[in-house]
Design an enzyme around this catalytic site. Structure first.
Site, PDB file in Angstrom:
ATOM      1  N   GLU A 175      67.473 114.150 -30.927  1.00 59.40           N
ATOM      2  CA  GLU A 175      65.973 113.749 -30.121  1.00 59.40           C
ATOM      3  C   GLU A 175      65.565 115.146 -29.514  1.00 59.40           C
ATOM      4  O   GLU A 175      64.193 115.371 -29.523  1.00 59.40           O
ATOM      5  CB  GLU A 175      66.056 112.812 -29.191  1.00 59.40           C
ATOM      6  CG  GLU A 175      66.376 111.499 -29.791  1.00 59.40           C
ATOM      7  CD  GLU A 175      65.379 110.751 -30.234  1.00 59.40           C
ATOM      8  OE1 GLU A 175      64.144 111.223 -30.137  1.00 59.40           O
ATOM      9  OE2 GLU A 175      65.240 109.526 -30.758  1.00 59.40           O
ATOM     10  N   SER A 234      99.212  63.270  -2.338  1.00 58.69           N
ATOM     11  CA  SER A 234     100.554  63.667  -1.593  1.00 58.69           C
ATOM     12  C   SER A 234     100.761  65.249  -1.745  1.00 58.69           C
ATOM     13  O   SER A 234     101.884  65.568  -1.381  1.00 58.69           O
ATOM     14  CB  SER A 234     101.581  63.030  -2.573  1.00 58.69           C
ATOM     15  OG  SER A 234     101.832  61.833  -2.794  1.00 58.69           O
TER      16      SER A 234
END
Length: 682
Positions: free
Chosen positions: A84, A345
């Protein structure tokens, strides 16, 4: 004027014009109004090893993840710059050589043959979301690029490109693209992957590999060819890269621990990056386990799992439900790790631990499982049966209700609530004052609370505050809830519970629970390092007929322990002060649990008046009927101390001569033991 003087004058004039133009250019660049340099990026949830757990879109629905050059594959960066903007690190935002080359090619061929945009100019276009076609747009990009170069470093400009570059659809930035197309962070990419990611931003719509694989491959291969030309890649490497297929589908972004992620995002809405204590592989495996479990359960049930390291308090996995993204009867959006439910429980081990800690009982103490009443409260065992006298160890393993209520009466419900508080549990009472029923689950707790409670037991009775975010402060000091010998005794009892079929024995100390009406099925357990809690039920709290913690939740608990990838850590040995003896070797007061008021209580086989009951109001003509249970005949019956009947061997009698008004009716057996009620005769 001599020729030399004219030359000097022209040179000075040119320098003046150049300086004027330069100063004007400087003022022009300095006056540039820059677009916002900080834009919204996706909120990220990361695990304890910095691995991505979940990512959120930004406000407009785009995936835009912040990216830094030092966290991107350096080979990709080299390919990007070579393709680029080869002079990226040399120009000031605009590359004059590239501009002259592009202009010359356009004049020679009558059309644009190559672009002159630098990476900085592309960043300017991305920040302003402007087009590329008009000369006015190009001039604006040049001006913004020159201004950016004066205010930012090259790495900062590169970071903006890596964050904003378009990669097709709603993907922005190198990290979003790498996760979507390759399912991984861009820290290490293959040459083929790097080349595709270099090519995509030039034409993200037409080169999407899931829609146009032919165009995507061709663009990638052109990048590879350019890299060979620029000697970034060897010919052999490029040739091998061209054989690699382009991705055919777009991958989903990580979405692990969604409930916890939503919670953290709501608690800190301005934070962009959250570091959690979770372990990503374990979280992934446990979520799969939860989903697989629910496939075999009714469609309106949900499931939640919490896994923690009880040594540090770090939560390693948290599943609020197994159907977060589904709008179905399971109500998967509800985080059931935080929902207040009855624990059934599962609080019993704490009651027994407190009894051991206070010297009220020992695992080998005998305790009576018999009918008992505390005023209007008469607890019953789950099956309605009574076992008689048995060791405390068996009472806990069989999860009997009456023995634990007897202990709770001795300890006091308020002390249990205080122990929960010291363990870091925010329990909620349905009323103002705790009653004996809290021992059987008559209190509201969360799954995370229960995991923290069992982490305390696993940690020798010392509180272990749980945390799920690295930013949460560590606990300052530990609070001792019960002594370490008592905690070990509870652990030893729970480790003796038979595991589900096919599960290893003795590896875990665990307890199951089922709340009243079968609304909640629980299983919580631990080994030497980890503690896990499992909840199954309906999010709306309606009953699940036939649901038991031992049947539903316990198998999931043991399966969850199998998902932990580290070697199992065994349960600890007993502390040296632990008393390990048989019942007969215990001190006399510990051999049988009697309670602090036992000296005033009648023996279990003493006579008991069955009829009339205490406080009865009767209509008497010739007398009243009476009935006695237990005791040794013959019986003597008295009213207000005066004999009514003596030598009676029958347990059902008719008592004549009762006077109107209040009377104290007494029965005495052959051993001199008595029972008395107060009645009223009309």
């Amino acid at each position: 004027m001599r020729r030399a003087d004219r030359l000097i004058l022209c040179t000075a004039l040119l320098l003046f014009i150049a300086a004027t133009l330069r100063d004007g250019l400087d003022r022009w660049i300095a006056a540039t109004t820059l677009p916002p340099l900080i834009s919204e990026t996706s909120v990220e949830m990361r695990d304890r090893e910095d691995r991505l757990l979940r990512v959120y879109t930004v406000a407009d629905g785009r995936w835009r993840l912040a990216a830094r050059p030092d966290r991107v594959d350096p080979d990709f960066l080299a390919m990007l710059i070579a393709y680029e903007d080869r002079r990226f690190y040399d120009h000031a935002g605009v590359d004059p050589r590239a501009v002259l080359r592009a202009a010359g090619q356009a004049l020679a061929h009558g059309q644009v043959m190559s672009g002159a945009s630098t990476l900085t100019m592309q960043v300017a276009r991305l920040l302003e979301e402007s087009g590329t076609g008009s000369w006015r747009g190009k001039l604006r990009q040049m001006r913004v690029a020159l201004a950016l170069e004066r205010r930012l470093s090259k790495d900062q400009i590169l970071e903006l490109y890596l964050t904003h570059a378009p990669y097709g659809g709603n993907l922005e930035g190198i990290r979003a693209a790498s996760l979507a197309w390759f399912g991984k962070e861009p820290t290490r990419l293959t040459p083929a992957q790097s080349a595709l990611l270099v090519a995509l931003p030039q034409s993200p719509a037409s080169r999407r590999p899931d829609r146009n694989p032919v165009l995507a491959r061709a663009a990638r291969d052109r990048v590879l060819a350019r890299m060979v030309k620029h000697r970034i890649l060897s010919a052999d490497t490029a040739r091998a890269a061209r054989t690699e297929p382009v991705p055919a589908t777009r991958r989903a972004f990580p979405a692990l621990a969604p409930h916890l992620g939503d919670r953290l995002r709501a608690d800190a809405p301005l934070a962009q990056d959250h570091r959690l204590t979770l372990d990503r592989p374990l979280q992934h495996d446990v979520e799969k386990l939860a989903a697989a479990t629910l496939r075999d359960l009714p469609e309106d049930l949900s499931l939640a799992i919490v896994i923690a390291d009880h040594r540090s308090g770090d939560i390693l996995a948290s599943v609020g439900s197994a159907s977060y993204a589904q709008s179905d009867a399971r109500q998967g959006y509800v985080d059931m790790t935080r929902a207040l439910r009855s624990p059934g429980s599962t609080l019993k081990p704490l009651v027994y631990g407190m009894a051991f800690d206070r010297g009220l009982a020992h695992p080998r103490t005998l305790i009576d499982d018999r009918p008992v009443a505390f005023g209007q409260y008469a607890p019953q065992n789950f099956d309605g049966a009574f076992r008689g006298e048995l060791p405390v160890t068996e009472a806990l393993r069989q999860s009997l209700n009456i023995p634990v209520v007897l202990l709770m009466d001795e300890i006091g419900p308020a002390h249990l609530m205080d122990a929960l508080k010291r363990a870091g549990i925010r329990a909620r009472l349905p009323g103002d004052q705790p009653g004996l029923a809290v021992a059987l689950g008559g209190v509201g707790v969360t799954l995370t609370d229960l995991v923290q409670l069992y982490a305390m037991l696993a940690n020798g009775g010392r509180s272990v505050p749980l945390r799920w975010h690295s930013g949460m402060p560590a606990a300052i000091g530990e609070v001792t809830v019960i002594n370490r010998a008592a905690a070990w005794q509870v652990t030893d009892i729970l480790a003796g519970l038979p595991p589900p079929p096919g599960a290893p024995k003795g590896r875990l100390a665990y307890k199951t629970g089922t709340s009243y009406g079968h609304r909640d099925a629980w299983a919580v357990g631990y080994d030497g390092a980890h503690v896990i809690g499992v909840w199954i039920g309906r999010p709306d709290g309606t009953p699940v007929p036939g649901a038991f913690g031992g049947d539903l939740a316990a198998p999931v608990l043991f399966e969850a322990f199998q998902r932990i990838r580290t070697a199992p850590v065994p349960l600890p040995p007993p502390p040296p002060e632990t008393l390990i003896v048989s019942t007969a070797q215990l001190p006399q007061p510990l051999r049988r649990f009697t309670g602090r008021e036992a000296v005033f209580q009648a023996a279990p086989d003493a006579p008991k008046l069955v009829f009339p009951p205490d406080g009865a109001r009767l209509l008497a003509q010739d007398g009243i009927p009476a009935k006695v249970r237990d005791g040794q005949p013959p019986f003597t019956w008295l009213a207000n101390g005066a004999p009514l009947l003596t030598g009676a061997r029958s347990r059902e009698v008719f008592l004549p001569g009762m006077l109107a008004g209040f009377s104290n009716l007494t029965v005495i057996d052959a051993a001199g033991r008595s029972a008395r009620v107060t009645i009223r005769i009309d």
